[in-house]
Design a protein around this motif. Sequence first.
Motif, PDB file in Angstrom:
ATOM      1  N   SER A   1       0.817  -1.214   0.000  1.00  0.00           N
ATOM      2  CA  SER A   1       0.000   0.000   0.000  1.00  0.00           C
ATOM      3  C   SER A   1       0.847   1.260   0.000  1.00  0.00           C
ATOM      4  CB  SER A   1      -0.919   0.020   1.225  1.00  0.00           C
ATOM      5  OG  SER A   1      -1.814  -1.061   1.205  1.00  0.00           O
ATOM      6  N   GLU A   2       2.036   1.176   0.573  1.00  0.00           N
ATOM      7  CA  GLU A   2       2.901   2.349   0.692  1.00  0.00           C
ATOM      8  C   GLU A   2       3.781   2.578  -0.530  1.00  0.00           C
ATOM      9  OE1 GLU A   2       4.264   2.773   5.178  1.00  0.00           O
ATOM     10  OE2 GLU A   2       3.884   0.672   4.681  1.00  0.00           O
ATOM     11  N   ILE A   3       3.883   1.597  -1.439  1.00  0.00           N
ATOM     12  CA  ILE A   3       4.800   1.775  -2.565  1.00  0.00           C
ATOM     13  C   ILE A   3       4.200   1.423  -3.924  1.00  0.00           C
ATOM     14  CG2 ILE A   3       5.837  -0.540  -2.469  1.00  0.00           C
ATOM     15  CD1 ILE A   3       7.671   2.839  -3.076  1.00  0.00           C
ATOM     16  N   MET A   4       3.211   0.540  -3.981  1.00  0.00           N
ATOM     17  CA  MET A   4       2.681   0.119  -5.282  1.00  0.00           C
ATOM     18  C   MET A   4       2.061   1.252  -6.092  1.00  0.00           C
ATOM     19  SD  MET A   4       3.718  -2.876  -5.750  1.00  0.00           S
ATOM     20  CE  MET A   4       2.869  -3.276  -7.279  1.00  0.00           C
ATOM     21  N   PRO A   5       1.431   2.274  -5.470  1.00  0.00           N
ATOM     22  CA  PRO A   5       0.947   3.394  -6.290  1.00  0.00           C
ATOM     23  C   PRO A   5       2.066   4.075  -7.076  1.00  0.00           C
ATOM     24  CG  PRO A   5      -0.110   3.437  -4.155  1.00  0.00           C
ATOM     25  CD  PRO A   5       0.973   2.396  -4.070  1.00  0.00           C
ATOM     26  N   PHE A   6       3.287   4.050  -6.518  1.00  0.00           N
ATOM     27  CA  PHE A   6       4.423   4.585  -7.279  1.00  0.00           C
ATOM     28  C   PHE A   6       4.908   3.577  -8.316  1.00  0.00           C
ATOM     29  CE2 PHE A   6       9.026   4.692  -7.899  1.00  0.00           C
ATOM     30  CZ  PHE A   6       9.138   5.930  -8.528  1.00  0.00           C
TER      31      PHE A   6
ATOM     32  N   VAL B   1      15.490   6.667  -1.361  1.00  0.00           N
ATOM     33  CA  VAL B   1      14.370   7.372  -0.743  1.00  0.00           C
ATOM     34  C   VAL B   1      13.478   6.323  -0.087  1.00  0.00           C
ATOM     35  CG1 VAL B   1      12.404   8.904  -1.100  1.00  0.00           C
ATOM     36  CG2 VAL B   1      14.442   9.116  -2.559  1.00  0.00           C
ATOM     37  N   LEU B   2      13.173   6.532   1.190  1.00  0.00           N
ATOM     38  CA  LEU B   2      12.209   5.681   1.888  1.00  0.00           C
ATOM     39  C   LEU B   2      10.907   6.457   2.026  1.00  0.00           C
ATOM     40  CD1 LEU B   2      11.416   3.135   3.520  1.00  0.00           C
ATOM     41  CD2 LEU B   2      12.299   4.314   5.551  1.00  0.00           C
ATOM     42  N   THR B   3       9.820   5.862   1.568  1.00  0.00           N
ATOM     43  CA  THR B   3       8.517   6.500   1.656  1.00  0.00           C
ATOM     44  C   THR B   3       7.572   5.610   2.454  1.00  0.00           C
ATOM     45  OG1 THR B   3       6.708   7.472   0.362  1.00  0.00           O
ATOM     46  CG2 THR B   3       7.704   5.480  -0.524  1.00  0.00           C
ATOM     47  N   GLY B   4       6.485   6.198   2.942  1.00  0.00           N
ATOM     48  CA  GLY B   4       5.514   5.403   3.679  1.00  0.00           C
ATOM     49  C   GLY B   4       4.798   6.232   4.731  1.00  0.00           C
ATOM     50  N   VAL B   5       4.267   5.543   5.726  1.00  0.00           N
ATOM     51  CA  VAL B   5       3.489   6.207   6.770  1.00  0.00           C
ATOM     52  C   VAL B   5       4.213   6.081   8.110  1.00  0.00           C
ATOM     53  CG1 VAL B   5       1.357   5.730   5.528  1.00  0.00           C
ATOM     54  CG2 VAL B   5       2.081   4.174   7.349  1.00  0.00           C
ATOM     55  N   ALA B   6       3.764   6.887   9.064  1.00  0.00           N
ATOM     56  CA  ALA B   6       4.365   6.884  10.389  1.00  0.00           C
ATOM     57  C   ALA B   6       3.330   7.358  11.401  1.00  0.00           C
ATOM     58  CB  ALA B   6       5.602   7.793  10.419  1.00  0.00           C
ATOM     59  N   GLY B   7       3.668   7.214  12.665  1.00  0.00           N
ATOM     60  CA  GLY B   7       2.812   7.702  13.738  1.00  0.00           C
ATOM     61  C   GLY B   7       3.331   9.021  14.270  1.00  0.00           C
ATOM     62  N   ALA B   8       2.478  10.028  14.320  1.00  0.00           N
ATOM     63  CA  ALA B   8       2.890  11.340  14.806  1.00  0.00           C
ATOM     64  C   ALA B   8       3.133  11.314  16.308  1.00  0.00           C
ATOM     65  CB  ALA B   8       1.828  12.379  14.461  1.00  0.00           C
ATOM     66  N   LEU B   9       4.202  11.962  16.739  1.00  0.00           N
ATOM     67  CA  LEU B   9       4.462  12.149  18.160  1.00  0.00           C
ATOM     68  C   LEU B   9       4.318  13.622  18.555  1.00  0.00           C
ATOM     69  CD1 LEU B   9       7.487   9.746  18.749  1.00  0.00           C
ATOM     70  CD2 LEU B   9       5.109   9.423  19.439  1.00  0.00           C
ATOM     71  N   SER B  10       4.543  14.511  17.607  1.00  0.00           N
ATOM     72  CA  SER B  10       4.360  15.935  17.863  1.00  0.00           C
ATOM     73  C   SER B  10       2.888  16.312  17.691  1.00  0.00           C
ATOM     74  CB  SER B  10       5.206  16.759  16.895  1.00  0.00           C
ATOM     75  OG  SER B  10       4.860  18.125  16.948  1.00  0.00           O
TER      76      SER B  10
ATOM     77  N   MET C   1      -4.006   4.583   6.396  1.00  0.00           N
ATOM     78  CA  MET C   1      -2.750   4.234   5.736  1.00  0.00           C
ATOM     79  C   MET C   1      -2.731   4.619   4.252  1.00  0.00           C
ATOM     80  SD  MET C   1      -0.947   0.506   5.567  1.00  0.00           S
ATOM     81  CE  MET C   1       0.658   0.268   4.842  1.00  0.00           C
ATOM     82  N   GLU C   2      -3.775   4.286   3.518  1.00  0.00           N
ATOM     83  CA  GLU C   2      -3.777   4.525   2.076  1.00  0.00           C
ATOM     84  C   GLU C   2      -3.696   6.011   1.755  1.00  0.00           C
ATOM     85  OE1 GLU C   2      -6.681   3.658  -1.760  1.00  0.00           O
ATOM     86  OE2 GLU C   2      -6.736   2.305  -0.039  1.00  0.00           O
ATOM     87  N   MET C   3      -4.486   6.821   2.448  1.00  0.00           N
ATOM     88  CA  MET C   3      -4.466   8.257   2.222  1.00  0.00           C
ATOM     89  C   MET C   3      -3.102   8.848   2.548  1.00  0.00           C
ATOM     90  SD  MET C   3      -4.430  11.202   4.267  1.00  0.00           S
ATOM     91  CE  MET C   3      -5.211  10.708   5.809  1.00  0.00           C
ATOM     92  N   ALA C   4      -2.555   8.471   3.689  1.00  0.00           N
ATOM     93  CA  ALA C   4      -1.259   9.007   4.105  1.00  0.00           C
ATOM     94  C   ALA C   4      -0.150   8.573   3.145  1.00  0.00           C
ATOM     95  CB  ALA C   4      -0.942   8.549   5.524  1.00  0.00           C
ATOM     96  N   ALA C   5      -0.197   7.323   2.716  1.00  0.00           N
ATOM     97  CA  ALA C   5       0.828   6.819   1.801  1.00  0.00           C
ATOM     98  C   ALA C   5       0.860   7.609   0.512  1.00  0.00           C
ATOM     99  CB  ALA C   5       0.587   5.340   1.511  1.00  0.00           C
ATOM    100  N   LEU C   6      -0.306   7.979  -0.009  1.00  0.00           N
ATOM    101  CA  LEU C   6      -0.371   8.749  -1.255  1.00  0.00           C
ATOM    102  C   LEU C   6       0.222  10.146  -1.072  1.00  0.00           C
ATOM    103  CD1 LEU C   6      -3.887   7.713  -2.601  1.00  0.00           C
ATOM    104  CD2 LEU C   6      -1.653   7.003  -3.476  1.00  0.00           C
TER     105      LEU C   6
ATOM    106  N   ILE D   1       3.962   9.665  -1.257  1.00  0.00           N
ATOM    107  CA  ILE D   1       4.383   9.351  -2.624  1.00  0.00           C
ATOM    108  C   ILE D   1       4.368  10.592  -3.510  1.00  0.00           C
ATOM    109  CG2 ILE D   1       3.615   8.157  -4.730  1.00  0.00           C
ATOM    110  CD1 ILE D   1       2.888   5.778  -2.904  1.00  0.00           C
ATOM    111  N   LYS D   2       3.419  11.474  -3.283  1.00  0.00           N
ATOM    112  CA  LYS D   2       3.335  12.702  -4.075  1.00  0.00           C
ATOM    113  C   LYS D   2       4.631  13.515  -3.958  1.00  0.00           C
ATOM    114  CE  LYS D   2      -0.546  14.855  -3.703  1.00  0.00           C
ATOM    115  NZ  LYS D   2      -1.628  15.743  -3.176  1.00  0.00           N
ATOM    116  N   LEU D   3       5.174  13.584  -2.752  1.00  0.00           N
ATOM    117  CA  LEU D   3       6.428  14.308  -2.550  1.00  0.00           C
ATOM    118  C   LEU D   3       7.605  13.558  -3.163  1.00  0.00           C
ATOM    119  CD1 LEU D   3       7.973  16.667  -1.376  1.00  0.00           C
ATOM    120  CD2 LEU D   3       7.832  15.605   0.876  1.00  0.00           C
TER     121      LEU D   3
END
Length: 238
Positions: A11-16, A72-81, A209-214, A217-219
């Motif tokens: 989900s984090e890389i196949m759209p690219f 380049v590593l792309t994907g999602v993460a959990g916010a701490l700030s 996850m899907e929304m965040a991953a996109l 990837i846009k960046l």
Amino acid sequence: MRIGILGPTESEIMPFISKILNKKLSEHAMLKFYSGIYEDVEVVSAFCGVCKVNAAIATQILISKFEVTHIVLTGVAGALSRDLEIGDTVISSEVAYHDVANGILTEYHPWMKDIYFRPDGELLKLCEDISKTLSGTSKCHIGRIITGETFVTHNEREGLIENFNPLCVDMESASVAHTCYVNNIPFIVIRSMSDNADESGLETFENNMEMAALNSIKLVEGLIKKLGESKKQKNRLS
């Protein structure tokens, strides 16, 4: 120039990967690597699997087998700030493990001066410039990313914030940065937020996850395009 792009899950890389032209598939260490062209730039991409060891294996293969010049590593993460909202993107200024004792990195291989891996300055500047041009309601931030191999509970967040002052946490970034560091390969990490301090846990992660991953990837796509343009300009001047 040959850019390696990794994502922990499909989900984090196949759209690219779906946008790569002239794709060729090869397999190494039970991982699938897709090589081809994106925006006139040679790229090699893979979903490396979740956790530190999987990410390190894929990174080393990109370097040793495919001879990539950047990663380049792309994907999602959990916010701490609390400055981050779900969908916001973090560009790494520093990356560290939160579950590895400090002395392991400074007293043993790779004998670092401190515990932080720092991305390539040019990649960071390009990402910062691109982030200012992206449309949408989500924001981009530059800051510290920390890595460990468990989902962080609400009770653990305050300790991580106190010890590291990070923007977000994930399970792969430090191992990719570590592998790039010992191989002297420029890297950058781009992660978008799938959960935050108010909405956390596995269910929230999966829902966003899907929304965040996109967003991430846009960046990444903008970065590759800019690197390609920069290469063309240098070729014209040489």
